[in-house]
Every structure is written in C-alpha cells, then in structure tokens.
Design a protein around this motif. Structure first.
Motif, short mmCIF file in Angstrom:
data_model
loop_
_atom_site.label_atom_id
_atom_site.label_comp_id
_atom_site.label_asym_id
_atom_site.label_seq_id
_atom_site.Cartn_x
_atom_site.Cartn_y
_atom_site.Cartn_z
N ALA A 42 0.85 -1.18 0.00
CA ALA A 42 0.00 0.00 0.00
C ALA A 42 0.89 1.24 0.00
O ALA A 42 2.00 1.22 0.55
CB ALA A 42 -0.90 0.00 1.23
N ALA A 43 0.42 2.28 -0.63
CA ALA A 43 1.15 3.55 -0.64
C ALA A 43 0.13 4.68 -0.75
O ALA A 43 -0.83 4.58 -1.52
CB ALA A 43 2.13 3.61 -1.80
N GLY A 44 0.34 5.72 0.04
CA GLY A 44 -0.61 6.84 0.02
C GLY A 44 -1.99 6.35 0.40
O GLY A 44 -2.17 5.66 1.40
N HIS A 67 -1.78 10.02 7.43
CA HIS A 67 -1.03 10.30 6.20
C HIS A 67 -1.07 9.11 5.23
O HIS A 67 -0.23 9.01 4.33
CB HIS A 67 0.41 10.66 6.52
CG HIS A 67 0.53 11.89 7.37
ND1 HIS A 67 0.02 13.12 6.99
CD2 HIS A 67 1.06 12.08 8.61
CE1 HIS A 67 0.25 14.01 7.95
NE2 HIS A 67 0.86 13.41 8.94
N GLY A 68 -1.98 8.19 5.44
CA GLY A 68 -2.08 7.04 4.55
C GLY A 68 -0.91 6.07 4.77
O GLY A 68 -0.30 6.05 5.84
N HIS A 69 -0.61 5.30 3.73
CA HIS A 69 0.37 4.21 3.86
C HIS A 69 1.74 4.62 3.34
O HIS A 69 1.85 5.40 2.39
CB HIS A 69 -0.12 3.00 3.06
CG HIS A 69 -1.46 2.51 3.51
ND1 HIS A 69 -1.63 1.70 4.61
CD2 HIS A 69 -2.71 2.74 3.02
CE1 HIS A 69 -2.93 1.44 4.77
NE2 HIS A 69 -3.60 2.07 3.82
N LEU A 413 -10.58 10.13 6.27
CA LEU A 413 -9.74 10.61 5.17
C LEU A 413 -8.26 10.63 5.58
O LEU A 413 -7.94 10.64 6.77
CB LEU A 413 -10.19 12.01 4.75
CG LEU A 413 -11.62 12.15 4.23
CD1 LEU A 413 -11.86 13.56 3.70
CD2 LEU A 413 -11.93 11.13 3.12
N SER A 414 -7.40 10.66 4.57
CA SER A 414 -5.96 10.77 4.83
C SER A 414 -5.39 11.87 3.95
O SER A 414 -5.95 12.19 2.89
CB SER A 414 -5.25 9.44 4.57
OG SER A 414 -5.36 9.10 3.21
N THR A 415 -4.25 12.43 4.38
CA THR A 415 -3.71 13.61 3.68
C THR A 415 -3.30 13.34 2.22
O THR A 415 -3.29 14.29 1.44
CB THR A 415 -2.53 14.25 4.45
OG1 THR A 415 -1.51 13.27 4.62
CG2 THR A 415 -2.97 14.78 5.80
N PRO A 416 -2.97 12.10 1.83
CA PRO A 416 -2.67 11.91 0.39
C PRO A 416 -3.91 12.07 -0.49
O PRO A 416 -3.79 12.12 -1.72
CB PRO A 416 -2.14 10.48 0.30
CG PRO A 416 -1.90 10.03 1.68
CD PRO A 416 -2.70 10.88 2.61
N MET A 417 -5.08 12.10 0.10
CA MET A 417 -6.31 12.20 -0.70
C MET A 417 -6.50 13.62 -1.23
O MET A 417 -6.11 14.59 -0.59
CB MET A 417 -7.53 11.81 0.12
CG MET A 417 -7.58 10.34 0.43
SD MET A 417 -9.04 9.96 1.42
CE MET A 417 -8.86 8.19 1.56
N THR A 418 -7.13 13.68 -2.39
CA THR A 418 -7.45 14.98 -3.00
C THR A 418 -8.93 14.97 -3.39
O THR A 418 -9.63 13.97 -3.18
CB THR A 418 -6.61 15.20 -4.28
OG1 THR A 418 -7.03 14.21 -5.23
CG2 THR A 418 -5.12 15.08 -4.03
N GLU A 419 -9.35 16.06 -4.02
CA GLU A 419 -10.75 16.13 -4.47
C GLU A 419 -11.08 14.98 -5.43
O GLU A 419 -12.21 14.51 -5.47
CB GLU A 419 -11.00 17.49 -5.14
CG GLU A 419 -10.94 18.61 -4.13
CD GLU A 419 -11.17 19.99 -4.73
OE1 GLU A 419 -11.33 20.08 -5.97
OE2 GLU A 419 -11.19 20.97 -3.95
N THR A 420 -10.09 14.53 -6.18
CA THR A 420 -10.34 13.44 -7.15
C THR A 420 -10.85 12.20 -6.45
O THR A 420 -11.87 11.61 -6.83
CB THR A 420 -9.03 13.12 -7.92
OG1 THR A 420 -8.53 14.33 -8.44
CG2 THR A 420 -9.26 12.11 -9.02
#
Ligand SMILES: Cc1ncc(COP(=O)(O)O)c(C=O)c1O
Length: 440
Positions: A42-44, A67-69, A413-420
C-alpha cells in the motif's frame, strides 16, 4: 499453499489462517466475505491486495493513518531509528520531543505518559483517576467503545433485549464471566441526555473517580456530542470533584489540538492513540500536572507504580512525532475541508436517490447511516439485522467499486487524498444508494 484450480490466493490464505487463528483473523474487523482482504502493499491512499486489485483505502487502519500508507517521512525517520536501536530500558530524547510537540498542540496536556495502544491509554487513565481521587467507580456512555479494559467494556454493545430502561441503562458485560464486582463499579449513562445523565451521576457522586467520554463516539453513531451535554458534564465534574476524562484516541485528528478544542473544554485527562503513532502502536495519557503526578515517583502524590516494556519506544514516538509535525494546522484544515466537500456530496446523493439515509461526522471523518435521521445516542444508532444486511450490501458495493470503508459505514480521510478521490467516493456511494433505494 493451495494448488487447487480456481482457488484464489486470498481464499487459500484464509483456509490456512483458519487452522491457526481463531476465525482466521487477529482482529474481527478484518473479516470480510468470502475471505479477508490480504494486502500485498500500500502507498498513500491506495492499497493493493494479493490478487493485484488496487482500492482507495478510506479505513486507514481504523482512522489511525492520517497520512495514509508508506509515507516517505515515516519511512525515513523509522529507518534511521531502526539503525540506532528500537527499544531500550533507558530514556530517549525523542520521547521528550514528541511530548513537547503534543503539549504545544494542546496546553491542557501539561504532562504526558506514553503507552502502547489506545486500550492501554484509557485503562491507565482510569487508574490514574482512581489513584488521584481514591474512588473506585467510573461513568461511561452506553455503547461507547474505549478499548479492551474490563471496566470500559461494560455496555459496549448491548441490545434491546438487555439494555434496560433509558432512565437507568443496565450494566451489560461484554464477555461471559466478567466479575459482578466490575459491573458494580461502572455507571452507564445515556449519551447526549443531560437530565438523565446528571440524575444518574448525582446518585453516585461520592464513589466516582471519573466520567469517561468520547466527544464523537464512533459506535454511538459518530455524531458529535451536543455542546450542552459536554458543558453539563464539565460543570458537574468540576463541582463534584470528579475528573473528566476525554477519550480522543480517534477524535484527536479532528482539530489541531483535538476535538476538545472545538468545544472549548479542558478535561482533566485525555487519552490519545492511533494517529499519534504515525502508523505504529502507541497510546498516551495527557492531562493536569497534579493529576498525572500520581505516576511521578518523585512526587508526594505518587501512588501508581506504572511501567511498560515498549512504552515510548523510539520507533513509535519518532514516527508519531514526524506524523504530527506534518499534520500542521493548515493540513488539518485542508483535510477537514475535503471531508466537508465529501459530506455535502453524500448529502446531495441521499437527496437525489431518495434513500432513507443520513450522515454524521466532523473533522476528517464521517459515517453513513441507513436511517432517515442521524442518531443522537446509542439506542438510535443501534442497527438491527435487516439494517446490517443493507449496510453490508452498501459496503460490498463500495468494495467492488474500489473503496475500502470502515465496516460501520464510516470513512476516515488521509492527507494523500485529493478532491479526485473524494469525488469518486461520493459518486460510488451515490450508485450504491441507487441500488439500495431499488431494493425497498
Ligand atoms: C475511541 C477509542 N478509544 C480507544 C480505542 C482503543 O485503541 P486500541 O485499538 O489502540 O487499543 C479505540 C480503538 O478503536 C477507540 O476508537
């Protein structure tokens, strides 16, 4: 390793797992039909399973991976620390830096002690409260989850058959064989109900060490506590000399200094965990210096000899410090804004599909309920068999669409996430709502 034709790698792993692990898992949350998901990497915000399928991870190890993975900063600090050693019976500078950082986020954290999990944090916090007040009893909300300590497990998941009257909820043990004396020392109060809660607290004021509360309890529906309820508990506990112990193991991610900052409430003690370990096991108890002095062998207040082999181990505190430093005020706000965008989108999908569903949450988390209005307390949040079956349909749909949610229907949610990612999540939920609306 199974060599059977047509058996997936995951199915083969599950078959092996069931021979050595009860239920085939080490935590029930990993259970999934027809078999658990086995991670390859896993990443991000993306997680790839052993079948090679990649999904967006909205569970983030039960809200702990802010911050995700495989975050590059976590990898760097942990790798450096691994080379220097991983656990010592002597002190480290990094535990001081981590404590200083946490106190800089919340001045009410006058003193902190690190432990290894959220369970340990809430357990040690209760014992600190008992040691400080010399009283045995605690109060907790019906349905609240605070980890695996006997006392805090009381009435963790009662049902209509055994939860008793709303005026005085029954004290229901989680596990068979719990000593009756444990139940005697736990007062169960109805969340968000000021009058009933205060009436119950009044009855037991002289025996109470602390009132334990989560400001947005996940199992009670992930609905933020009503400000009047929090204010009433702070006022009552101060007046009666009982400690207010807020469990921020999940909610600390909600605001820079924890969800308590939003309420403007300063508890006597706070439990921390999950996010503050940067992906590694951790917990902490933070609070008033005079209260925390029961742990201080150099203080005349010292009454609680507490130890822990892996407490403040430098891997967890290094990763935790790096994770917290990166979770700046601006990042907390960006993530919260992303969650607000998602929540507005989900609300719009509920309206569009006409499904009897509602949404709760705050900060960077939210929860979908297949109920027409958002629950205010455990009894309203309780899901019956039919509701559970419908929730499973939604979760399975999301899984097939490439999203991993917490099995209660919650998203962290995690910080690597964006609106997409967030917009894709909303669209997938919308399609799930459409399917569910047709099954009624
Ligand atoms: C509010 C709360 N408190 C305590 C705990 C226990 O934490 P841990 O699983 O690290 O023991 C949890 C875990 O989910 C939690 O959500």
């Amino acid at each position: 390793m199974s060599t059977q034709v047509g058996v997936s790698r995951s199915a083969a792993l599950y078959e092996r797992a069931q021979r050595v692990l009860p239920g085939g898992v080490s935590r029930n949350a990993a259970l999934h039909d027809p078999h658990p998901l086995y991670v390859a990497n896993a990443a991000g915000c993306r997680l790839t399973d052993v079948e090679g399928v990649t999904r967006i991870d909205c569970a983030n190890n039960m809200a702990s991976l802010v911050h995700g993975h495989a975050d590059p900063d976590m990898i760097r600090v942990v790798t450096e620390q691994l080379r220097r050693g991983t656990a010592f019976s002597v002190a480290t500078e990094v535990e001081i830096r981590c404590a200083e950082h946490l106190r800089s986020r919340n001045p009410g954290f006058e003193k902190l002690r690190f432990v290894n999990s959220g369970t340990e944090a809430t357990m040690v916090g209760v014992k600190v409260a008992r040691a400080f007040t010399g009283r045995p009893m605690i109060a907790k909300a019906e349905g609240a989850y605070h980890g695996g300590y006997d006392y805090l497990e009381v009435s963790q998941q009662p049902g209509p058959a055994n939860w008793g009257e709303a005026d005085e909820p029954r004290r229901v043990p989680l596990v068979r064989g719990v000593p009756a004396s444990v139940l005697d020392e736990v007062l169960v109060v109805p969340f968000n109900d000021v009058a009933r809660t205060i009436a119950l607290l009044d009855k037991h004021a002289d025996r109470l060490a602390c009132v334990v509360m989560d400001l947005m309890p996940h199992r009670i529906g992930l609905n933020p506590a009503e400000p009047a309820y929090v204010a009433a508990l702070r006022e009552w506990t101060t007046r009666r000399g009982v400690l207010l112990f807020i469990d921020e193991v999940i909610t600390f991610r909600s605001e820079y200094g924890g969800l308590q900052e939003k309420y403007g409430v300063t508890p006597d003690l706070t439990a921390l965990g999950k996010m503050i370990g940067g992906g590694f096991p951790i917990g902490a108890i933070a609070g008033r210096a005079d209260v925390m002095d029961v742990l201080n062998p150099r203080s005349p207040r010292y009454t609680f000899p507490h130890s822990g082999t892996f407490s403040a181990n430098p891997v967890s505190v290094s990763a935790g410090l790096a994770a917290m430093e990166k979770f700046t005020k601006a990042e907390v706000e960006r993530l919260n804004a992303l969650a607000r965008r998602a929540m507005a989108g989900v609300e719009a999908e509920i309206r569009r599909t006409g499904l009897a569903a509602s949404l709760t949450g705050a900060g960077s988390m939210f929860r979908v309920h297949l109920k027409a209005s958002p629950p205010r307390n455990y009894r309203e949040a309780y899901t019956n068999r039919e509701e559970n079956a419908r929730l499973k349909m939604l979760l399975d749909h999301m899984f097939d669409e490439g999203f991993i949610l917490i099995n209660s229907g919650s998203v962290a949610l995690s910080t690597p996430m964006t609106e997409t990612e967030v917009d894709a999540l909303v669209a997938a939920l919308g399609r799930g709502f459409e399917r569910l609306a047709k099954t009624r």
